[in-house]
Design a protein around this motif. Structure first.
Motif, PDB file in Angstrom:
ATOM      1  N   LEU A 185       0.871  -1.171   0.000  1.00 17.52           N
ATOM      2  CA  LEU A 185       0.000   0.000   0.000  1.00 17.52           C
ATOM      3  C   LEU A 185       0.909   1.223   0.000  1.00 17.52           C
ATOM      4  CD1 LEU A 185      -3.123   0.607   0.278  1.00 17.52           C
ATOM      5  CD2 LEU A 185      -2.627   1.094   2.686  1.00 17.52           C
ATOM      6  N   THR A 186       0.832   2.029  -1.037  1.00 17.09           N
ATOM      7  CA  THR A 186       1.685   3.213  -1.122  1.00 17.09           C
ATOM      8  C   THR A 186       0.844   4.461  -0.856  1.00 17.09           C
ATOM      9  OG1 THR A 186       1.380   3.374  -3.519  1.00 17.09           O
ATOM     10  CG2 THR A 186       3.283   2.145  -2.730  1.00 17.09           C
ATOM     11  N   VAL A 187       1.428   5.379  -0.108  1.00 23.35           N
ATOM     12  CA  VAL A 187       0.728   6.583   0.321  1.00 23.35           C
ATOM     13  C   VAL A 187       1.593   7.787   0.005  1.00 23.35           C
ATOM     14  CG1 VAL A 187      -0.325   7.771   2.287  1.00 23.35           C
ATOM     15  CG2 VAL A 187      -0.286   5.263   2.225  1.00 23.35           C
ATOM     16  N   ASP A 188       1.005   8.803  -0.631  1.00 24.80           N
ATOM     17  CA  ASP A 188       1.729  10.063  -0.814  1.00 24.80           C
ATOM     18  C   ASP A 188       2.086  10.598   0.565  1.00 24.80           C
ATOM     19  OD1 ASP A 188       1.415   9.859  -3.512  1.00 24.80           O
ATOM     20  OD2 ASP A 188      -0.260  11.248  -3.641  1.00 24.80           O
ATOM     21  N   TYR A 189       3.362  10.902   0.775  1.00 20.69           N
ATOM     22  CA  TYR A 189       3.836  11.214   2.116  1.00 20.69           C
ATOM     23  C   TYR A 189       4.966  12.219   2.009  1.00 20.69           C
ATOM     24  CZ  TYR A 189       3.575   9.603   7.004  1.00 20.69           C
ATOM     25  OH  TYR A 189       3.330   9.500   8.353  1.00 20.69           O
ATOM     26  N   LYS A 213      -3.854  13.967   3.353  1.00 22.11           N
ATOM     27  CA  LYS A 213      -3.001  12.783   3.292  1.00 22.11           C
ATOM     28  C   LYS A 213      -3.030  12.012   4.600  1.00 22.11           C
ATOM     29  CE  LYS A 213       0.160  14.795  -0.098  1.00 22.11           C
ATOM     30  NZ  LYS A 213       1.551  15.154  -0.422  1.00 22.11           N
ATOM     31  N   PRO A 214      -2.987  10.676   4.517  1.00 21.31           N
ATOM     32  CA  PRO A 214      -2.932   9.866   5.735  1.00 21.31           C
ATOM     33  C   PRO A 214      -1.638  10.099   6.507  1.00 21.31           C
ATOM     34  CG  PRO A 214      -3.642   8.549   3.852  1.00 21.31           C
ATOM     35  CD  PRO A 214      -3.146   9.855   3.306  1.00 21.31           C
ATOM     36  N   PRO A 224       0.920  -1.101  14.279  1.00 18.58           N
ATOM     37  CA  PRO A 224       0.750  -0.390  13.003  1.00 18.58           C
ATOM     38  C   PRO A 224      -0.632   0.251  12.859  1.00 18.58           C
ATOM     39  CG  PRO A 224       1.623  -2.613  12.671  1.00 18.58           C
ATOM     40  CD  PRO A 224       1.141  -2.544  14.077  1.00 18.58           C
ATOM     41  N   VAL A 225      -0.627   1.517  12.484  1.00 17.45           N
ATOM     42  CA  VAL A 225      -1.878   2.232  12.220  1.00 17.45           C
ATOM     43  C   VAL A 225      -1.708   3.064  10.950  1.00 17.45           C
ATOM     44  CG1 VAL A 225      -2.509   2.377  14.665  1.00 17.45           C
ATOM     45  CG2 VAL A 225      -1.252   4.262  13.600  1.00 17.45           C
ATOM     46  N   LEU A 226      -2.827   3.330  10.304  1.00 17.19           N
ATOM     47  CA  LEU A 226      -2.868   4.325   9.238  1.00 17.19           C
ATOM     48  C   LEU A 226      -4.086   5.196   9.513  1.00 17.19           C
ATOM     49  CD1 LEU A 226      -1.535   5.315   6.589  1.00 17.19           C
ATOM     50  CD2 LEU A 226      -3.294   4.012   5.365  1.00 17.19           C
ATOM     51  N   VAL A 227      -3.832   6.437   9.848  1.00 21.29           N
ATOM     52  CA  VAL A 227      -4.900   7.413  10.100  1.00 21.29           C
ATOM     53  C   VAL A 227      -5.141   8.143   8.781  1.00 21.29           C
ATOM     54  CG1 VAL A 227      -5.651   9.334  11.531  1.00 21.29           C
ATOM     55  CG2 VAL A 227      -4.060   7.636  12.450  1.00 21.29           C
TER      56      VAL A 227
END
Length: 339
Positions: A185-189, A213-214, A224-227
């Motif tokens: 899972l890729t997230v703009d960061y 953005k998360p 592990p969390v993704l907000v």
């Protein structure tokens, strides 16, 4: 870029938080307070909130700058309510306090009291606990029902995605900044970061105050969390209630009003999703979004081969009731000349 690496076991251990997470909402609302006064969503709330803060909030604002790193210890895992969250923060060990505050001090000058906080000084930790409780009680508690409504609606949407297409669809529908390219899972960061789940699964936390953005924790060893941003839709924390659906339908037409509301509720969506959710032909959804775009109520952004529709400030103002829609018996809009 944030890259979250899944195993088969991790896919079966995805969870979505039942309730808004008090620690994350405190942290991210503090970030929002550092944002612009004319922010389309948080601007009015920010203006109102700044009048409610007392001196204790300075401590929190120093620990939660609007950009960059905020200490992981401020968002302990799984606290069901604010009191439990504050207790968990105050029970943080010295090793964690030192590491997190050293990381925070890398890019900014810290107040002298943070040295005492890093050592777990009882008086300083007590001040932090009081500041967290006072901030929640003064700022968030009175709006908590609306915040809960947003996260519950978001949880229902994600549950529907899971029922329709399993974990693959759930992960693939978290929004434009998130892309599911199995098994990652890729997230703009803002920074490059790797998170390897190693069979621990992932807790998804929809948040009212998460913007665009998360966000996740820096320490990979923590749970592990993704907000990620919940679809705030029609729920703002300030301002009047939105106009009645009948008034909006008379102004735009019933179907086109439904399309605009679907875009609002989703926080941004594709024409195909609009057609699927409203049970209309894709061509019809495209025609309605074209009209809404031409009148300045929505904007359309293309990413690769996918076009996503989002509300413009004008569309948001209309649907939230900041523009007048007369709900009386003579139609919509301001009264015309009297004859």
């Amino acid at each position: 870029m944030l890259s979250i690496h899944f195993s088969t076991a991790d896919l079966s251990r995805i969870r979505i938080a039942r309730e808004p997470d008090p620690a994350w909402e405190i942290l991210l609302s503090l970030h929002a307070l550092g944002g612009p006064a004319d922010h389309v969503v948080f601007g009015p709330w920010r203006t109102e909130t700044l009048t409610r803060l007392d001196a204790s909030a300075r401590m929190l604002l120093a620990l939660a700058p609007p950009r960059g790193y905020s200490p992981d210890f401020l968002t302990p895992a799984g606290a069901p309510d604010v009191r439990s969250a504050v207790e968990a923060v105050l029970s943080t060990g010295r090793r964690r306090l030192r590491a997190d505050l050293a990381q925070l001090a890398v890019r900014r000058r810290m107040p002298s009291w943070t040295r005492l906080l890093a050592e777990g000084d009882a008086e300083t930790m007590g001040r932090l606990g009081s500041a967290l409780n006072r901030y929640h009680d003064r700022v968030l508690a009175r709006r908590w029902d609306r915040i809960r409504a947003v996260t519950e609606a978001e949880r229902a949407l994600r549950a529907r995605d899971f029922l329709d297409g399993g974990a693959e669809r759930l992960l693939g529908c978290l929004g434009p900044p998130v892309r599911w390219e199995p098994p990652v899972l890729t997230v703009d960061y803002p920074v490059d970061q790797e998170l390897r789940l190693r069979g621990r699964g992932l807790r998804l936390i929809p948040s009212y105050f998460c913007w665009r953005k998360p966000i996740t924790l820096l320490d990979e060893e923590l749970a592990p969390v993704l907000v990620y941003p919940a679809n705030r839709g029609l729920h703002l924390l300030t301002g009047p209630e939105r106009p009645g659906r009948s008034a909006l339908a008379r102004l735009l037409g019933r179907t086109r009003a439904s399309v605009l509301e679907e875009i609002a509720l989703s926080g941004g969506t594709t024409g195909a999703d609009i057609a699927r959710r409203l049970g209309m032909a894709p061509a019809s959804a495209g025609a309605h979004t074209a009209v809404l775009r031409s009148t300045g109520l929505i904007a359309t952004h293309r990413v690769a081969d996918t076009a996503r529709h989002t509300l413009t400030p004008l569309g948001l103002a209309l649907i939230e009731g900041h523009l007048p829609i007369d709900d009386g018996p003579y139609g919509t809009g301001p009264p015309g000349p009297q004859h």
